[in-house]
Design a protein around this motif. Structure first.
Motif, PDB file in Angstrom:
ATOM      1  N   PRO A 181       8.132   1.457  12.122  1.00  0.00           N
ATOM      2  CA  PRO A 181       6.925   2.014  12.740  1.00  0.00           C
ATOM      3  C   PRO A 181       5.845   2.315  11.698  1.00  0.00           C
ATOM      4  O   PRO A 181       6.141   2.463  10.509  1.00  0.00           O
ATOM      5  CB  PRO A 181       7.427   3.310  13.392  1.00  0.00           C
ATOM      6  N   CYS A 182       4.616   2.374  12.159  1.00  0.00           N
ATOM      7  CA  CYS A 182       3.425   2.788  11.374  1.00  0.00           C
ATOM      8  C   CYS A 182       3.169   1.944  10.123  1.00  0.00           C
ATOM      9  O   CYS A 182       2.727   2.474   9.110  1.00  0.00           O
ATOM     10  CB  CYS A 182       3.483   4.249  10.940  1.00  0.00           C
ATOM     11  N   LEU A 183       3.485   0.651  10.139  1.00  0.00           N
ATOM     12  CA  LEU A 183       3.140  -0.178   8.973  1.00  0.00           C
ATOM     13  C   LEU A 183       1.713  -0.701   9.137  1.00  0.00           C
ATOM     14  O   LEU A 183       1.326  -1.144  10.216  1.00  0.00           O
ATOM     15  CB  LEU A 183       4.116  -1.350   8.837  1.00  0.00           C
ATOM     16  N   GLU A 184       0.933  -0.661   8.028  1.00  0.00           N
ATOM     17  CA  GLU A 184      -0.457  -1.159   8.094  1.00  0.00           C
ATOM     18  C   GLU A 184      -0.492  -2.666   7.852  1.00  0.00           C
ATOM     19  O   GLU A 184      -1.210  -3.400   8.525  1.00  0.00           O
ATOM     20  CB  GLU A 184      -1.311  -0.437   7.033  1.00  0.00           C
ATOM     21  N   ASP A 185       0.295  -3.161   6.893  1.00  0.00           N
ATOM     22  CA  ASP A 185       0.267  -4.588   6.564  1.00  0.00           C
ATOM     23  C   ASP A 185       1.659  -5.193   6.771  1.00  0.00           C
ATOM     24  O   ASP A 185       2.377  -5.513   5.817  1.00  0.00           O
ATOM     25  CB  ASP A 185      -0.207  -4.757   5.102  1.00  0.00           C
ATOM     26  N   ARG A 186       2.007  -5.378   8.048  1.00  0.00           N
ATOM     27  CA  ARG A 186       3.334  -5.888   8.426  1.00  0.00           C
ATOM     28  C   ARG A 186       3.591  -7.262   7.793  1.00  0.00           C
ATOM     29  O   ARG A 186       4.684  -7.551   7.320  1.00  0.00           O
ATOM     30  CB  ARG A 186       3.393  -5.981   9.951  1.00  0.00           C
ATOM     31  N   GLU A 187       2.518  -8.081   7.788  1.00  0.00           N
ATOM     32  CA  GLU A 187       2.611  -9.445   7.258  1.00  0.00           C
ATOM     33  C   GLU A 187       3.140  -9.413   5.819  1.00  0.00           C
ATOM     34  O   GLU A 187       4.015 -10.182   5.443  1.00  0.00           O
ATOM     35  CB  GLU A 187       1.214 -10.095   7.251  1.00  0.00           C
ATOM     36  N   ARG A 188       2.565  -8.494   5.039  1.00  0.00           N
ATOM     37  CA  ARG A 188       2.903  -8.429   3.607  1.00  0.00           C
ATOM     38  C   ARG A 188       4.373  -8.043   3.425  1.00  0.00           C
ATOM     39  O   ARG A 188       5.069  -8.579   2.566  1.00  0.00           O
ATOM     40  CB  ARG A 188       1.989  -7.388   2.941  1.00  0.00           C
ATOM     41  N   LEU A 191       8.146   2.822   4.841  1.00  0.00           N
ATOM     42  CA  LEU A 191       9.436   2.126   4.659  1.00  0.00           C
ATOM     43  C   LEU A 191      10.505   3.093   4.147  1.00  0.00           C
ATOM     44  O   LEU A 191      11.662   3.019   4.553  1.00  0.00           O
ATOM     45  CB  LEU A 191       9.273   0.950   3.683  1.00  0.00           C
ATOM     46  N   LEU A 192      10.110   4.042   3.292  1.00  0.00           N
ATOM     47  CA  LEU A 192      11.097   5.001   2.761  1.00  0.00           C
ATOM     48  C   LEU A 192      11.493   6.007   3.830  1.00  0.00           C
ATOM     49  O   LEU A 192      12.664   6.382   3.941  1.00  0.00           O
ATOM     50  CB  LEU A 192      10.527   5.712   1.522  1.00  0.00           C
ATOM     51  N   LYS A 193      10.519   6.421   4.658  1.00  0.00           N
ATOM     52  CA  LYS A 193      10.824   7.395   5.721  1.00  0.00           C
ATOM     53  C   LYS A 193      11.926   6.839   6.630  1.00  0.00           C
ATOM     54  O   LYS A 193      12.842   7.543   7.001  1.00  0.00           O
ATOM     55  CB  LYS A 193       9.569   7.690   6.559  1.00  0.00           C
ATOM     56  N   GLY A 199       0.844  -1.199   0.000  1.00  0.00           N
ATOM     57  CA  GLY A 199       0.000   0.000   0.000  1.00  0.00           C
ATOM     58  C   GLY A 199       0.878   1.248   0.000  1.00  0.00           C
ATOM     59  O   GLY A 199       2.022   1.213   0.464  1.00  0.00           O
ATOM     60  N   GLN A 200       0.308   2.336  -0.517  1.00  0.00           N
ATOM     61  CA  GLN A 200       1.031   3.615  -0.620  1.00  0.00           C
ATOM     62  C   GLN A 200       1.604   4.019   0.733  1.00  0.00           C
ATOM     63  O   GLN A 200       2.779   4.380   0.850  1.00  0.00           O
ATOM     64  CB  GLN A 200       0.030   4.685  -1.110  1.00  0.00           C
ATOM     65  N   ASN A 201       0.773   3.929   1.785  1.00  0.00           N
ATOM     66  CA  ASN A 201       1.206   4.365   3.124  1.00  0.00           C
ATOM     67  C   ASN A 201       2.383   3.537   3.625  1.00  0.00           C
ATOM     68  O   ASN A 201       3.306   4.066   4.237  1.00  0.00           O
ATOM     69  CB  ASN A 201       0.046   4.270   4.122  1.00  0.00           C
ATOM     70  N   ASP A 202       2.344   2.227   3.330  1.00  0.00           N
ATOM     71  CA  ASP A 202       3.451   1.379   3.786  1.00  0.00           C
ATOM     72  C   ASP A 202       4.724   1.674   2.991  1.00  0.00           C
ATOM     73  O   ASP A 202       5.830   1.640   3.549  1.00  0.00           O
ATOM     74  CB  ASP A 202       3.070  -0.103   3.684  1.00  0.00           C
TER      75      ASP A 202
END
Ligand SMILES: COc1ccc2c(n1)CCN(C(C)=O)[C@H]2C(=O)Nc1ccc(OCc2ccccc2OC)cc1
Length: 250
Positions: free
Chosen positions: A173-180, A94-96, A87-90
């Motif tokens: 931090p702040c990952l929505e879909d850690r599993e993925r 990851l880039l941050k 997802g865009q947010n993830d």
């Protein structure tokens, strides 16, 4: 039409081949170019000119240069199989937390261990050139890290897959879909151990994981110094720092 689950896309050899290709396409200086440049050092006058810059001028100068490197890392990330399916947010999360880590890993390719200089503004600079940043500890840590990693003499392939692993970190931090993220990371981990096994350099794996710990503290120091700087020169950061630098590290 059915789409291949990104996790199943390419087992290690194809996966590492595509990561290495993305790495080559997103490094602005090829190793042979750097070889030619590595003895181009700054004159005393040029060093003096950098040292005469004010703190805010030098910080702005470095932020602009580093953003140059960060842009290429963002491009690299977007081409890593498994990253672009997130997802865009993830991807942003990851880039941050990972892009400066990758810049610092890649910086080791632009480091000359013989005279302890790093590529900066077209030539190779020693720590003394960055004096006016008033961040001697950060610069010393950056140079130490680059020196140590450079000494491991990673191949381009090892560097490429290692930096993909640095980015695909499911503990950020702040990952929505850690599993993925974890599933994508596992395939890259397999690819890295596959490459190191083929290169008969399994001992590198442990050393690389040790370097990742140093990388985390180095990036935390960078953020801490940036906060210190922004407190002193809020307008410089607000109006003169590159937007990407502010978005990722601000
Ligand atoms: C992929 O690897 C690389 C490596 C280097 C470079 C590039 N790509 C392309 C762009 N580039 C140019 C155009 O000079 C090089 C660069 O940015 N060099 C450089 C910049 C700042 C440095 O220390 C200051 C500092 C360090 C860490 C954090 C904050 C800092 O200051 C606020 C040292 C070196």
């Amino acid at each position: 039409p059915y789409s291949v689950e990104p996790e199943l896309q390419g087992c290690p050899p194809e996966l590492s081949a595509s990561i290495v290709r993305s790495h080559r396409e997103t490094t602005q200086y090829r190793p042979e170019e750097l070889q030619a440049l590595r003895w181009k050092v700054f004159s005393r006058e040029e060093i003096h000119a950098y040292q005469s810059k004010s703190v805010d001028e030098m910080w702005q100068h470095c932020a602009v240069r580093l953003t140059d490197a960060v842009q290429y890392v963002v491009e690299f990330a977007k081409r890593i199989p498994g990253f672009r399916q997130l997802g865009q947010n993830d991807q942003i999360a990851l880039l941050k937390s990972g892009s400066m880590e990758v810049v610092l890993v890649r910086m080791s390719r632009m480091f000359n261990t013989e005279n302890n200089t790093v590529f900066f503004d077209g030539k190779f600079a020693g720590t003394e050139l960055f004096k006016s940043l008033a961040c001697g500890d950060l610069i010393a840590a950056v140079f130490d890290f680059a020196h140590n990693l450079c000494a491991l003499r990673l191949t381009e392939q090892q560097m490429a897959v290692f930096t993909a692993l640095v980015l695909l970190n499911a503990d950020r931090p702040c990952l929505e879909d850690r599993e993925r993220v974890q599933r994508a990371r596992r395939d890259v981990e397999l690819a890295l151990s596959h490459i190191l096994h083929r290169d008969n350099q399994e001992s590198l794996l442990h050393k690389l994981y040790q370097r990742v710990q140093v990388l985390k503290s180095l990036c935390a120091l960078h953020i801490e110094k940036l906060r210190w700087f922004r407190q002193l020169y809020p307008l410089t950061v607000h109006s003169l720092f590159p937007p990407l630098y502010k978005e990722l590290f601000g």
